[in-house]
Design an enzyme around this catalytic site. Structure first.
Site, PDB file in Angstrom:
ATOM      1  N   SER A 562       0.842  -1.190   0.000  1.00 58.79           N
ATOM      2  CA  SER A 562       0.000   0.000   0.000  1.00 58.79           C
ATOM      3  C   SER A 562       0.881   1.245   0.000  1.00 58.79           C
ATOM      4  O   SER A 562       1.678   1.431  -0.914  1.00 58.79           O
ATOM      5  CB  SER A 562      -0.962  -0.039   1.193  1.00 58.79           C
ATOM      6  OG  SER A 562      -1.997   0.885   1.039  1.00 58.79           O
ATOM      7  N   ASP A 653      -9.768  -3.757  -5.424  1.00 61.22           N
ATOM      8  CA  ASP A 653      -9.212  -2.863  -4.409  1.00 61.22           C
ATOM      9  C   ASP A 653      -9.756  -1.451  -4.632  1.00 61.22           C
ATOM     10  O   ASP A 653      -9.620  -0.880  -5.713  1.00 61.22           O
ATOM     11  CB  ASP A 653      -7.684  -2.858  -4.514  1.00 61.22           C
ATOM     12  CG  ASP A 653      -7.008  -2.164  -3.339  1.00 61.22           C
ATOM     13  OD1 ASP A 653      -7.678  -1.407  -2.614  1.00 61.22           O
ATOM     14  OD2 ASP A 653      -5.797  -2.392  -3.157  1.00 61.22           O
ATOM     15  N   HIS A 685      -8.387  -4.767  -1.052  1.00 62.15           N
ATOM     16  CA  HIS A 685      -7.117  -4.213  -0.615  1.00 62.15           C
ATOM     17  C   HIS A 685      -6.342  -5.178   0.278  1.00 62.15           C
ATOM     18  O   HIS A 685      -5.117  -5.217   0.250  1.00 62.15           O
ATOM     19  CB  HIS A 685      -7.364  -2.897   0.120  1.00 62.15           C
ATOM     20  CG  HIS A 685      -6.123  -2.097   0.379  1.00 62.15           C
ATOM     21  ND1 HIS A 685      -5.338  -1.595  -0.632  1.00 62.15           N
ATOM     22  CD2 HIS A 685      -5.525  -1.715   1.534  1.00 62.15           C
ATOM     23  CE1 HIS A 685      -4.317  -0.922  -0.117  1.00 62.15           C
ATOM     24  NE2 HIS A 685      -4.403  -0.995   1.196  1.00 62.15           N
TER      25      HIS A 685
END
Length: 716
Positions: A562, A653, A685
């Site tokens: 991320s 996501d 995600h």
């Protein structure tokens, strides 16, 4: 010779502040386009073919994870009201089962236990079996789970796409197990009942996937009749709704990355109006907790108004904007993270010396006899290990006499403790089972310090196996980093990681600026126009490990996900010479394109973290200077070219869109980089759902890491 997929170039111009950027791959953003989907499937096929030689190793690692994990197990029950609640897992099943058993009267605070088999507890009632709910779906996630105060009705919300939009349903917990007609679609996570059980409160999201409206639903009515009780117009703020532990107040919290505002409503009047505790003030964050002291309702508030590392004050609940009583003043060496209130005590969570801490203080009982005193000072809980993590576990009951704690380290499996507050006694309730021959004394953990370019000392945590690693001889190493949102990467145990350690690898964490490990300023100096510190800190950590002969450039792999994937992409451009591979998971590698588009999920709220490149040319230029996609290079002018790169992402996501790593990999290949893209086609995600599927994904990534680091695949 395998040939990687080559997406077509369809140039699109983007112009801001007089700067024109040509984006050849922006068309990949349309995931409903059959041509896009075809390309993504080709990427998966190419990655599978390129990693076919790792299939046996991947299966070995999966088997190691599986055989070390106690598959049939149950959590330590936590009491709330008249019941002990817990979850359990069953061998062969992907998901957990949520259960309860009745408590044996008001004084029963000893959690029920069974043997080590993980079998159901006597008198068990199954509330929700996630395996049944997940049937027929490739993805499953539980986003809300709450019960009425009388324990008769269950609220649960499920996402079966991975897009973090949940459908709320209600179920009777009597013998009928009937489903209510109430069905509410498109909600955010975190719905709750009011104490009466007549109403439930939930949030919905706007087109940018921001929870922006809180609703009240009356049980037994149509969702179309629900009442919007608060809507947040400022696109920087997310909303959430809940109850204080005391069940005295319903709470609506509005928060951006740097500012917060809390509203309270006496829960005895659930159709009333929520009132602001402190009006929002730009840059000021605060959290509210309810206690009763001296027979009066008080609010404990942790805040950073003029106190960068936060301080703790107390105010009257009926006059929260009135006089403040200072409880814990600001301390530049201590970052206060939160306080939890109970009937008889409070628990404080904070950070000092780069590690989380917990302290407990008793609340003077109402109606103490004349001359009686109670020790209401804070007492920190001490632990023996140099590196550790401690935090509050499940503590749902306002009246409980014990405090549930979670403890772990890089070598100590996750441990559940109950602190008897009145006596200070600690009771070990459970330690995560590690099947096989796991012996924590075979492993070592320690902290080292790198020196950043500006002289700042950067902590690095290391864990390794004694008998396979001599830190005087360079060893294959995985260096992990994150460095954003004041999120701290604290010491923690992981069964999958043993598959790396037992193959002679060192696992290291670079606690770079942008995280919160060393206090609030550690975060402030790694964001916006100081964001490059995050990347140079990570490079400094790599350089330190190489200089100290912990590892070598041909044995060092970097990992991040991320915002940590942004870190990986930026360091790949900045310092590829230190690394033999980069593993980027759901990576935020096209930040400028995303942050320039307010219609995308999360963009506006992210301006507090990265700056606003739409309106500020300096921010635009600064972000462009480190954006991984914008700075892909061919290694000319004396720079080293990229080592192998693996990017892992998910089609659904909503936080970091799959298009970012897809574009990045395509651009990397243009300059000859060996880059692979793996896309989960039914995930969000957090990756795939289901524990076995997650283990297989981790096994795939770790097999690639072992190969890129040159570790021995057999662990010999």
């Amino acid at each position: 010779m395998l040939t990687p997929p080559v997406p077509k170039k369809r140039p699109i111009e983007r112009e801001h502040h007089g700067d024109v950027v040509v984006d050849d791959y922006e068309w990949l953003r349309d995931k409903d386009d059959p041509e896009v989907l075809a390309h993504l499937h080709e990427e998966n096929a190419f990655t599978k073919a390129r990693t076919e030689h790792l299939a046996i190793l991947q299966e070995q690692i999966f088997d190691e994870i599986k055989h070390r994990t106690k598959e049939t197990d149950l959590s330590v029950p936590a009491r709330e009201g008249d019941w002990w609640y817990y979850s359990r897992t069953v061998e062969g099943q992907q998901y957990g089962i949520h259960c309860r058993v009745p408590a044996n009267g008001p004084d029963d605070w000893e959690p029920p236990v069974t043997d080590d088999s993980g079998a159901p507890l006597p008198g068990e009632q199954i509330l929700l079996d996630d395996n049944i709910e997940a049937e027929g779906h490739e993805f499953y996630a539980l986003g809300s789970f709450d019960l009425t105060a009388d324990g008769r009705t269950l609220l649960y919300a499920v996402d079966v796409e991975g897009d973090e939009r949940y459908t709320i349903r209600l179920r009777s917990l009597d013998d009928s197990g009937r489903e209510y007609s109430d069905v509410i679609e498109g909600t955010a996570a975190g719905a709750v009942f009011d104490p009466s059980g007549r109403y439930l409160f939930y949030a919905t999201v706007d087109e940018a996937w921001r929870p922006d409206t809180i609703w009240r639903h009356e049980v037994g009515t149509e969702a179309s009749a629900d009442v919007a009780i608060f809507s947040e117009p400022d696109e920087r703020f997310w909303l959430g709704v809940g109850l204080t532990r005391s069940r005295k107040y319903l709470v609506i919290e509005a928060g951006s990355n740097i500012t917060s505002e809390t509203r309270l409503l006496d829960a005895s009047d659930p159709t009333g109006s929520f009132e602001v505790v402190w009006p929002r003030k730009d840059g000021v964050e605060y959290d509210v907790e309810h206690v009763v002291a001296g027979g009066k309702d008080r609010l404990l508030i942790t805040h950073n108004d003029g106190a960068v590392n936060f301080e703790l004050v107390s105010v009257a609940a009926d006059d929260p904007q009135g006089p403040r009583r200072m409880l814990l003043p600001h301390n530049p060496a201590v970052r206060i993270e939160g306080v939890d209130g109970f009937r008889d005590f409070v628990a404080l969570e904070y950070r000092r010396d780069g590690l989380p801490r917990v302290a407990v203080a008793k609340v003077p009982a109402n109606g103490l006899p004349a001359g009686a005193t109670v020790d209401d000072t804070l007492h920190e809980l001490a632990f023996d290990e140099e590196l550790f993590s401690v935090g509050l576990g499940g503590n749902p009951d306002w009246t409980q006499p014990t405090l549930r704690l979670g403890y772990t380290s890089f070598v100590t499996p996750s441990t559940v403790l109950d602190l008897v507050v009145a006596t200070g006694e600690r009771k070990l309730r459970k330690r995560q089972a590690v099947l096989g021959d796991y012996d924590p004394t075979r492993y070592a953990q320690r902290r080292e310090w790198a020196t950043a370019d500006d002289g700042t000392r950067i902590p690095i945590s290391l864990v390794y196996r004694h008998d396979l690693v001599d830190l005087g001889v360079p060893a294959p190493t995985l260096l992990y980093g994150y460095g954003a949102y004041e999120h701290s990467i604290d010491p923690g145990f992981g069964i999958p990681r043993l598959s790396l350690l037992d193959r002679g690898m060192v696992f290291a964490v670079a606690h770079v600026r942008g995280g919160g490990e060393m206090g609030r300023l550690w975060y402030e100096h790694g964001k916006k126009l100081e964001k490059r510190n995050t990347f140079t800190d990570f490079a400094a950590a790599a350089r330190h490990l190489i200089d100290e002969d912990v590892t070598a450039p041909d044995r060092l792999v970097a990992q991040g996900g991320s915002a940590g994937g942004l870190l990986i992409g930026a360091v790949a451009n900045l310092a590829p010479k230190y690394f033999s591979g980069f593993l980027a998971e759901v990576p935020f590698v096209d930040p400028l394109t995303s942050i320039l588009d307010p219609s995308l999920p999360l963009t506006v709220i992210e301006w507090d973290e990265w700056g606003n490149p739409l309106d500020d040319e300096e921010v635009y230029s600064y972000m462009k200077s480190y954006s991984p996609l914008e700075n892909v290079h061919d290694g000319a002018h004396g720079g080293r070219h990229y080592p192998p790169i693996l990017a892992v992402t998910s089609l659904n996501d909503t936080r970091v869109l799959y298009v970012e790593p897809a574009k990045w990999v395509a651009r990397l290949r243009e300059v000859g980089a060996d880059a692979l893209l793996k896309i989960e086609m039914a995930a969000g995600h957090g990756g795939v759902s289901g524990r076995y599927a997650a283990w297989r994904e981790r096994a795939f990534s770790y097999a690639w890491v072992i190969d890129a680091a040159g570790a021995h695949p057999s662990g010999e």
